[in-house]
Design an enzyme around this catalytic site. Structure first.
Site, short mmCIF file in Angstrom:
data_model
loop_
_atom_site.label_atom_id
_atom_site.label_comp_id
_atom_site.label_asym_id
_atom_site.label_seq_id
_atom_site.Cartn_x
_atom_site.Cartn_y
_atom_site.Cartn_z
N THR A 1 -9.00 -1.07 1.13
CA THR A 1 -10.43 -0.99 1.42
C THR A 1 -11.03 0.33 0.95
O THR A 1 -12.17 0.40 0.53
CB THR A 1 -10.67 -1.09 2.94
OG1 THR A 1 -9.72 -1.97 3.48
CG2 THR A 1 -12.06 -1.55 3.25
N HIS B 1 0.87 -1.18 0.00
CA HIS B 1 0.00 0.00 0.00
C HIS B 1 0.91 1.23 0.00
O HIS B 1 1.10 1.88 1.02
CB HIS B 1 -0.94 -0.05 1.20
CG HIS B 1 -1.84 -1.23 1.18
ND1 HIS B 1 -3.00 -1.27 0.42
CD2 HIS B 1 -1.74 -2.46 1.76
CE1 HIS B 1 -3.58 -2.45 0.56
NE2 HIS B 1 -2.84 -3.20 1.36
N GLU C 1 -10.19 2.00 8.23
CA GLU C 1 -11.42 1.28 8.58
C GLU C 1 -11.97 1.63 9.96
O GLU C 1 -13.05 1.20 10.33
CB GLU C 1 -11.19 -0.22 8.45
CG GLU C 1 -10.96 -0.63 7.02
CD GLU C 1 -10.64 -2.10 6.87
OE1 GLU C 1 -11.05 -2.89 7.73
OE2 GLU C 1 -9.96 -2.44 5.89
N ARG D 1 -4.13 -16.70 5.62
CA ARG D 1 -4.98 -16.08 6.63
C ARG D 1 -5.71 -17.11 7.51
O ARG D 1 -5.93 -16.88 8.68
CB ARG D 1 -6.02 -15.21 5.90
CG ARG D 1 -6.86 -14.37 6.77
CD ARG D 1 -8.01 -13.80 5.95
NE ARG D 1 -7.67 -12.69 5.09
CZ ARG D 1 -7.45 -11.44 5.51
NH1 ARG D 1 -7.51 -11.16 6.78
NH2 ARG D 1 -7.18 -10.48 4.66
N GLY E 1 -5.66 1.28 4.97
CA GLY E 1 -6.40 1.37 6.23
C GLY E 1 -7.58 2.31 6.15
O GLY E 1 -8.24 2.42 5.12
N ASP F 1 2.13 -6.84 2.07
CA ASP F 1 0.95 -6.06 2.50
C ASP F 1 1.38 -4.82 3.30
O ASP F 1 0.61 -4.28 4.10
CB ASP F 1 -0.02 -6.92 3.33
CG ASP F 1 -1.45 -6.39 3.34
OD1 ASP F 1 -1.76 -5.48 2.55
OD2 ASP F 1 -2.24 -6.87 4.17
N HIS G 1 -7.86 -9.85 -3.05
CA HIS G 1 -7.76 -9.86 -1.60
C HIS G 1 -8.71 -10.94 -1.09
O HIS G 1 -9.91 -10.89 -1.38
CB HIS G 1 -8.15 -8.49 -1.03
CG HIS G 1 -8.61 -8.52 0.40
ND1 HIS G 1 -7.82 -8.10 1.43
CD2 HIS G 1 -9.77 -8.94 0.96
CE1 HIS G 1 -8.48 -8.25 2.57
NE2 HIS G 1 -9.67 -8.75 2.31
ZN ZN Z 1 -5.79 -7.07 1.15
#
Ligand code: ZN
Length: 389
Positions: free
Chosen positions: A100, A64, A71, A228, A69, A286, A196
């Site tokens: 996001t 990024h 969120e 994850r 972020g 990430d 994602h």
């Molecule tokens: Zn992601």
């Protein structure tokens, strides 16, 4: 003309080449052989590596770069990444993605930041689009972005199996993959789509169905964050066997606020030991995504994901017994191939860009060379980004 000669280098290209010298002229590797003489006419800088390991610069396909972020509200938007945050851990090629927030973050800013990082000394690209469909792109058409914008290699990250996803239908995903494939074909690029992956039960099943039931080659799909959960990780093994790329996230670890994940280095080891095709496996950081950790008093704290996890997990994978060439394939060669950057990136070979890491004796990053320039020496950044202190 600049010239740099590395003497006594134990090169992993990623395959082991033994003890050789590496001659770099301007931004390219021009010769790899035992006992190279420095060309007298070029005033070559000679660096005796002293038998240490020399490997390709890392290719990190999910960063990024303009921050992510947001969120937990605007205060939780993470900052832009600085050049030396990447170079100090050996990342010399980076692909920027939004996250996001596709409303206050834009593909145009991503493009500008990619150009800035390239100017500052590494090589940076971007993916166009957004978490959600319809995609937010630069020219209002993802295919046009890929064809017309040099730095744009594909589409992503598009969220699936996640409460933050726009819940695209299978037909929409097929259209997206076709746009990326055609854009890639018409521009001579890879034309990939990065997905994602959230923790949702469906996992990557829709991508597997598309790979099995349509003509779209699986190499265009890159689901990321596959470590994850144990379930997603199991599906990823199957997807790699279908010919798709599967991307481990180095920033998804227990200590980073993911209690049920598969540790990234462990994920590499398991895939290797279970005979999953290792040419389909990649890892990305990430970095500068946002992670929320719970403090002992129960309060939440927002932190930006550090790119340092990338190097730490490379080292842990090697120390866990995965052969170094296999690990380097995962973090250099495969991401370069997946994104159409090989052999310019991801290898120490004649004709490639001179993007090189010299390890210390313990698989830590000592020296980093990007496009022929020394950016890090003895773990210290010699070159910093424009606004870094
Ligand atoms: Zn992601």
């Amino acid at each position: 003309m600049s010239c740099l000669l590395l003497k006594n280098a134990d090169v992993y290209a990623p395959e082991p080449l033994g003890l050789v010298d590496v001659l770099i002229v301007n931004d390219k590797i021009v010769k790899i052989a035992p006992q190279i003489q420095a060309p007298a006419e070029l005033a070559c800088k000679v660096l005796d590596v002293g038998g240490r390991k020399v490997v390709p610069g890392y290719v990190d396909q999910h960063v990024h770069i303009i921050g992510g972020g947001g969120e937990s509200g605007p205060y939780s938007r993470t900052p832009e990444i600085f050049l030396s945050e990447l170079t100090r851990v050996g990342i010399t090629t980076v692909i920027g993605v939004l996250g996001t927030d596709g409303t206050t973050r834009h593909s145009e800013s991503l493009l500008a930041k990619a150009r800035a990082l390239t100017h500052e000394g590494i090589t940076a690209y971007m993916l166009t689009g957004s978490y959600e469909l319809p995609l937010h792109t630069i020219t209002d058409d993802a295919r046009r972005d890929i064809i017309l914008i040099n730095e744009c290699l594909g589409i992503g990250e598009v969220a699936l199996s996640d409460h933050r996803s726009s819940q695209p239908t299978r037909a929409e995903l097929e259209k997206l993959l076709t746009q990326a494939r055609l854009g890639g074909m018409l521009s001579g690029k890879a034309g990939v789509v990065q997905f994602h992956m959230g923790v949702g039960e469906r996992g990557i099943s829709v991508l597997m169905d598309i790979a099995r039931e349509t003509e779209i080659p699986a190499k265009h799909f890159i689901p990321t964050h596959i470590n994850r959960s144990a379930k997603l990780f199991e599906q990823a093994k199957e997807f790699a066997r279908l010919g798709g790329y599967v991307d481990i996230t180095s920033g998804i670890r227990e200590q980073d606020g993911f209690p049920v994940c598969v540790k990234p280095s462990e994920a590499i080891k398991i895939l290797y030991e279970e005979g999953v095709p290792m040419d389909r496996v990649t890892m990305s950081s990430d970095a500068n995504g946002c992670m929320s950790i719970t403090l002992p008093d129960g309060m939440q704290k927002q932190l930006a994901v550090s790119p340092a996890s990338f190097q730490e997990e490379v080292r842990d994978a090697v120390l866990a017994g995965v052969p170094l060439p296999v690990v380097l394939q995962v973090v250099c060669t495969n991401p370069a191939k997946a994104n159409g950057l090989y052999p310019q990136k991801g290898a120490v070979r004649v004709g490639s860009d001179a993007d090189i890491i010299i390890y210390d004796g313990d698989y830590g990053v000592d020296t980093v060379i990007a496009k022929g320039n020394l950016l890090v020496e003895a773990g210290t950044a010699l070159v910093k980004g424009t606004f870094e202190r």
